[in-house]
Design a protein around this motif. Structure first.
Motif, PDB file in Angstrom:
ATOM      1  N   MET A  21       0.805  -1.228   0.000  1.00 20.53           N
ATOM      2  CA  MET A  21       0.000   0.000   0.000  1.00 20.53           C
ATOM      3  C   MET A  21       0.838   1.278   0.000  1.00 20.53           C
ATOM      4  O   MET A  21       0.286   2.380  -0.098  1.00 20.53           O
ATOM      5  N   SER A  22       2.144   1.162   0.089  1.00 24.37           N
ATOM      6  CA  SER A  22       2.974   2.369   0.180  1.00 24.37           C
ATOM      7  C   SER A  22       3.858   2.574  -1.037  1.00 24.37           C
ATOM      8  O   SER A  22       4.691   3.488  -1.044  1.00 24.37           O
ATOM      9  N   ILE A  23       3.696   1.742  -2.061  1.00 22.88           N
ATOM     10  CA  ILE A  23       4.585   1.840  -3.221  1.00 22.88           C
ATOM     11  C   ILE A  23       3.787   2.016  -4.515  1.00 22.88           C
ATOM     12  O   ILE A  23       2.603   1.693  -4.587  1.00 22.88           O
ATOM     13  N   SER A  24       4.476   2.554  -5.528  1.00 22.59           N
ATOM     14  CA  SER A  24       3.867   2.755  -6.837  1.00 22.59           C
ATOM     15  C   SER A  24       4.005   1.482  -7.671  1.00 22.59           C
ATOM     16  O   SER A  24       4.709   0.541  -7.283  1.00 22.59           O
ATOM     17  N   ALA A  25       3.372   1.484  -8.829  1.00 21.16           N
ATOM     18  CA  ALA A  25       3.470   0.315  -9.706  1.00 21.16           C
ATOM     19  C   ALA A  25       4.912   0.043 -10.158  1.00 21.16           C
ATOM     20  O   ALA A  25       5.351  -1.114 -10.136  1.00 21.16           O
ATOM     21  N   PRO A  26       5.679   1.062 -10.563  1.00 21.61           N
ATOM     22  CA  PRO A  26       7.080   0.781 -10.918  1.00 21.61           C
ATOM     23  C   PRO A  26       7.885   0.209  -9.755  1.00 21.61           C
ATOM     24  O   PRO A  26       8.745  -0.664  -9.950  1.00 21.61           O
ATOM     25  N   GLU A  27       7.600   0.680  -8.541  1.00 18.46           N
ATOM     26  CA  GLU A  27       8.320   0.157  -7.373  1.00 18.46           C
ATOM     27  C   GLU A  27       7.935  -1.300  -7.113  1.00 18.46           C
ATOM     28  O   GLU A  27       8.795  -2.123  -6.766  1.00 18.46           O
ATOM     29  N   ALA A  28       6.652  -1.607  -7.281  1.00 17.48           N
ATOM     30  CA  ALA A  28       6.217  -2.999  -7.119  1.00 17.48           C
ATOM     31  C   ALA A  28       6.874  -3.889  -8.168  1.00 17.48           C
ATOM     32  O   ALA A  28       7.314  -5.011  -7.868  1.00 17.48           O
ATOM     33  N   ARG A  29       6.945  -3.384  -9.392  1.00 21.36           N
ATOM     34  CA  ARG A  29       7.578  -4.154 -10.468  1.00 21.36           C
ATOM     35  C   ARG A  29       9.049  -4.432 -10.147  1.00 21.36           C
ATOM     36  O   ARG A  29       9.563  -5.531 -10.411  1.00 21.36           O
ATOM     37  N   ALA A  30       9.712  -3.432  -9.577  1.00 28.63           N
ATOM     38  CA  ALA A  30      11.132  -3.611  -9.238  1.00 28.63           C
ATOM     39  C   ALA A  30      11.297  -4.667  -8.148  1.00 28.63           C
ATOM     40  O   ALA A  30      12.202  -5.517  -8.218  1.00 28.63           O
ATOM     41  N   LEU A  31      10.441  -4.643  -7.129  1.00 28.91           N
ATOM     42  CA  LEU A  31      10.542  -5.627  -6.042  1.00 28.91           C
ATOM     43  C   LEU A  31      10.187  -7.026  -6.531  1.00 28.91           C
ATOM     44  O   LEU A  31      10.791  -8.010  -6.103  1.00 28.91           O
ATOM     45  N   PHE A  32       9.209  -7.115  -7.432  1.00 24.86           N
ATOM     46  CA  PHE A  32       8.903  -8.418  -8.027  1.00 24.86           C
ATOM     47  C   PHE A  32      10.119  -8.931  -8.793  1.00 24.86           C
ATOM     48  O   PHE A  32      10.466 -10.111  -8.726  1.00 24.86           O
ATOM     49  N   GLY A  33      10.768  -8.030  -9.502  1.00 29.25           N
ATOM     50  CA  GLY A  33      11.964  -8.409 -10.259  1.00 29.25           C
ATOM     51  C   GLY A  33      13.094  -8.899  -9.368  1.00 29.25           C
ATOM     52  O   GLY A  33      13.945  -9.678  -9.801  1.00 29.25           O
ATOM     53  N   GLN A  34      13.082  -8.441  -8.121  1.00 28.32           N
ATOM     54  CA  GLN A  34      14.111  -8.871  -7.162  1.00 28.32           C
ATOM     55  C   GLN A  34      13.717 -10.160  -6.438  1.00 28.32           C
ATOM     56  O   GLN A  34      14.433 -10.606  -5.535  1.00 28.32           O
ATOM     57  N   GLY A  35      12.570 -10.704  -6.809  1.00 21.95           N
ATOM     58  CA  GLY A  35      12.159 -11.973  -6.200  1.00 21.95           C
ATOM     59  C   GLY A  35      11.484 -11.830  -4.855  1.00 21.95           C
ATOM     60  O   GLY A  35      11.552 -12.739  -4.024  1.00 21.95           O
TER      61      GLY A  35
ATOM     62  N   SER B 152       5.779  -4.611 -18.443  1.00 19.82           N
ATOM     63  CA  SER B 152       6.699  -5.087 -17.403  1.00 19.82           C
ATOM     64  C   SER B 152       7.724  -6.075 -17.964  1.00 19.82           C
ATOM     65  O   SER B 152       8.854  -6.167 -17.455  1.00 19.82           O
ATOM     66  N   ILE B 153       7.338  -6.802 -19.002  1.00 16.59           N
ATOM     67  CA  ILE B 153       8.214  -7.845 -19.543  1.00 16.59           C
ATOM     68  C   ILE B 153       9.532  -7.250 -20.022  1.00 16.59           C
ATOM     69  O   ILE B 153      10.617  -7.766 -19.735  1.00 16.59           O
ATOM     70  N   GLY B 154       9.439  -6.159 -20.744  1.00 16.69           N
ATOM     71  CA  GLY B 154      10.653  -5.523 -21.254  1.00 16.69           C
ATOM     72  C   GLY B 154      11.548  -5.006 -20.152  1.00 16.69           C
ATOM     73  O   GLY B 154      12.786  -5.074 -20.255  1.00 16.69           O
ATOM     74  N   VAL B 155      10.938  -4.482 -19.094  1.00 18.03           N
ATOM     75  CA  VAL B 155      11.730  -3.953 -17.978  1.00 18.03           C
ATOM     76  C   VAL B 155      12.509  -5.077 -17.308  1.00 18.03           C
ATOM     77  O   VAL B 155      13.704  -4.954 -17.037  1.00 18.03           O
ATOM     78  N   TRP B 156      11.853  -6.185 -17.048  1.00 16.69           N
ATOM     79  CA  TRP B 156      12.547  -7.310 -16.392  1.00 16.69           C
ATOM     80  C   TRP B 156      13.605  -7.914 -17.309  1.00 16.69           C
ATOM     81  O   TRP B 156      14.664  -8.321 -16.835  1.00 16.69           O
ATOM     82  N   ASN B 157      13.303  -7.998 -18.579  1.00 14.61           N
ATOM     83  CA  ASN B 157      14.316  -8.538 -19.495  1.00 14.61           C
ATOM     84  C   ASN B 157      15.605  -7.733 -19.426  1.00 14.61           C
ATOM     85  O   ASN B 157      16.705  -8.279 -19.527  1.00 14.61           O
ATOM     86  N   LYS B 158      15.450  -6.447 -19.226  1.00 16.03           N
ATOM     87  CA  LYS B 158      16.637  -5.577 -19.191  1.00 16.03           C
ATOM     88  C   LYS B 158      17.268  -5.506 -17.799  1.00 16.03           C
ATOM     89  O   LYS B 158      18.484  -5.625 -17.650  1.00 16.03           O
ATOM     90  N   GLU B 159      16.406  -5.316 -16.780  1.00 19.26           N
ATOM     91  CA  GLU B 159      16.944  -5.046 -15.441  1.00 19.26           C
ATOM     92  C   GLU B 159      17.096  -6.294 -14.581  1.00 19.26           C
ATOM     93  O   GLU B 159      17.851  -6.281 -13.610  1.00 19.26           O
ATOM     94  N   ASN B 160      16.358  -7.337 -14.914  1.00 17.39           N
ATOM     95  CA  ASN B 160      16.426  -8.574 -14.116  1.00 17.39           C
ATOM     96  C   ASN B 160      16.534  -9.776 -15.053  1.00 17.39           C
ATOM     97  O   ASN B 160      15.612 -10.616 -15.109  1.00 17.39           O
TER      98      ASN B 160
END
Length: 492
Positions: free
Chosen positions: A270-284, A295-303
């Motif tokens: 409840m305290s984070i934005s969608a990009p922040e949630a995507r980043a934490l998901f990418g970190q497992g 989101s697929i493209g972001v993870w392909n590049k960053e994770n």
């Protein structure tokens, strides 16, 4: 033909530069305008919220400025909520950027009437218009009174599919090749992932600070359960009803209430934005997350080591009774009515959509599906992006559009003011425990929406719109099937 057009643009820009230079020589008392340097270089200001393609966009800008050295791109990227507040202030003060998108939740006709955008037609040729897939330019959506005012960012795809972490699935004893299909299976899987994580990761994460994410999930998951809801209309288009206190909607709310009570939602949800949630998901840090194909493209590049899959939203244990709504491509980038550089802004759009780089690179990266003909067929190579597309074809259906049936119905949507908190706010309230009686809140919300909808219809009629309540009811719509041109014709 288009190359000729580009050359004409270049010549035009050079002439502008020479003219400005001459004017400067003849009148030394005139300072260069705010967006034009002393040497005639034009600064083109662009603002949006497309964080998922930031790197590709920056490279596009570098290539653009190298190709057109007399144009400097000044790009500002904000979150969706930041953008809406910023652009309202900018337009009001007459200092809006040359190019910016239609803010989420706002109707193009209203913005055109209020002087936000200028028509693009006089600045582009027919060859440019013909590049786009059928349905890109629709009256009431991207067009107003026969003229194009905005171009969609990408081919519209629902944003409510579920991404899941295959590694966490295996650690929790789940089969990553058989993700959950029903509410009960989804809840159970989230609980197992949370238990396996022991505080290191959780069943599900969302960008809960963004109301639009809850709204999308609430409407589209409920639609899968047969609610008849969609993002572009506050009423059930099968019945015309504004009743949200229904079994399909209550079922979605109950599911998230259970996930909350199970402790399966990431504590930062409840305290984070969608990009922040995507980043934490990418970190497992979570097993499930609801977002769009970008989101697929972001993870392909960053994770690049993230092993993930995509699945359809879960449905009630009794089965699917509807579809994910597929709507007309939403309006996105337009040219500010007060822009000093409309020709250069149009040139930017031509390169963004018709150039060799951006559309191909965006699709190749797995970010989204292009609205330009032939791009998807040639450049979609990512397996998850293909899966995303295939799932949408399987569980999504094109819904009826009152604006296509009667263009004057857009007047009602312009008059309609949604009730707040809206459906997304109520679902977020359930997760945060701000809403302790969702069934009652949905009943109250339904009544308030009904009043607001009736007022909107009456206001539109008083202003001369030739519309009836029945324009928003499609009795021949099967929520499990695409609504076709033949279906529209049947109602005439």
């Amino acid at each position: 033909m288009r190359n000729v057009h580009f050359i004409q643009r270049i010549v035009f820009c050079c002439l502008v530069a020479l003219l400005l230079s001459a004017c400067g020589a003849n009148n030394n008392d005139n300072a260069a305008s705010e967006n034009e340097d002393a040497d005639g270089t034009i600064t083109l200001q662009v603002m949006d919220w497309s964080d998922s393609v930031k790197t590709i966009r920056e490279e596009f800008h570098n290539q653009f400025m190298e190709k057109y050295p007399n144009i400097k791109i000044e790009y500002t990227q904000l979150t969706v909520d930041q953008f809406k507040n910023t652009i309202l202030t900018a337009v009001k003060s007459g200092e809006a950027p040359d190019l910016f998108p239609v803010p989420s939740g706002m109707k193009l006709e209203t913005l055109v009437t209020d002087g936000w955008f200028q028509p693009i037609d006089p600045l582009i040729d027919q060859e440019f218009k013909d590049m786009f897939v059928e349905g890109t330019f629709t009256e009431g959506i991207t067009m107003n009174e026969g003229q194009i005012y905005a171009i969609p960012e990408a081919q519209t795809m629902p944003h409510s599919l579920v991404f899941y972490n295959k590694t966490l699935f295996e650690e929790a004893g789940l089969d990553p090749e058989n993700p959950p299909e029903t509410y009960s299976e989804f809840r159970e899987a989230a609980q197992k992932i949370t238990d396996a994580g022991a505080g290191q990761y959780y069943g599900m994460i969302e960008g809960g600070k963004q109301n639009n994410r809850w709204l999308t999930t609430a409407k589209e998951w409920a639609s899968m359960a047969g609610a008849g809801l969609n993002s572009s209309s506050p009423v059930n288009l099968a019945t015309g009803s504004t009743d949200y206190a229904t079994e399909p909607v209550n079922g979605v709310f109950e599911l998230f209430e259970n996930l909350r009570d199970d402790g399966s939602l990431h504590p930062k949800t409840m305290s984070i934005s969608a990009p922040e949630a995507r980043a934490l998901f990418g970190q497992g840090q979570a097993g499930f997350m609801v977002q769009g194909a970008w989101s697929i493209g972001v993870w392909n590049k960053e994770n690049p080591d993230l092993d993930f899959g995509v699945m359809a939203p879960p449905v009630p244990d009794s089965g699917r009774k509807g579809s994910i709504p597929i709507v007309s491509s939403a309006p996105w980038m337009g040219i500010y009515a007060g822009s000093d550089h409309p020709e250069e802004a149009a040139l930017y759009l031509e390169e963004l959509y018709g150039g060799d780089y951006f559309q191909a690179e965006r699709v190749s990266s797995g970010d989204s599906f292009s609205t330009v003909k032939g791009i998807n067929e040639e450049f979609v190579t990512d397996e998850n992006l293909k899966d995303y597309y295939d799932i949408v074809q399987e569980v999504g259906s094109r819904i009826p559009d009152p604006v296509i049936r009667n263009p004057e119905t857009v007047a009602v949507f312009n008059e309609y003011n949604d009730v707040h908190p809206d459906l997304g706010g109520l679902l977020g309230g359930v997760v945060s425990k701000a809403v302790d009686n969702p069934e009652q809140m949905l009943k109250t919300y339904s009544e308030q929406v009904g009043v607001a909808w009736t007022k909107a219809i009456e206001a539109a009629q008083e202003k001369g719109a030739d519309i009836e309540e029945t324009d928003f009811v499609f009795p021949n719509w099967d929520p499990l099937e695409d609504y076709t041109e033949e279906d529209y014709a049947e109602l005439k």
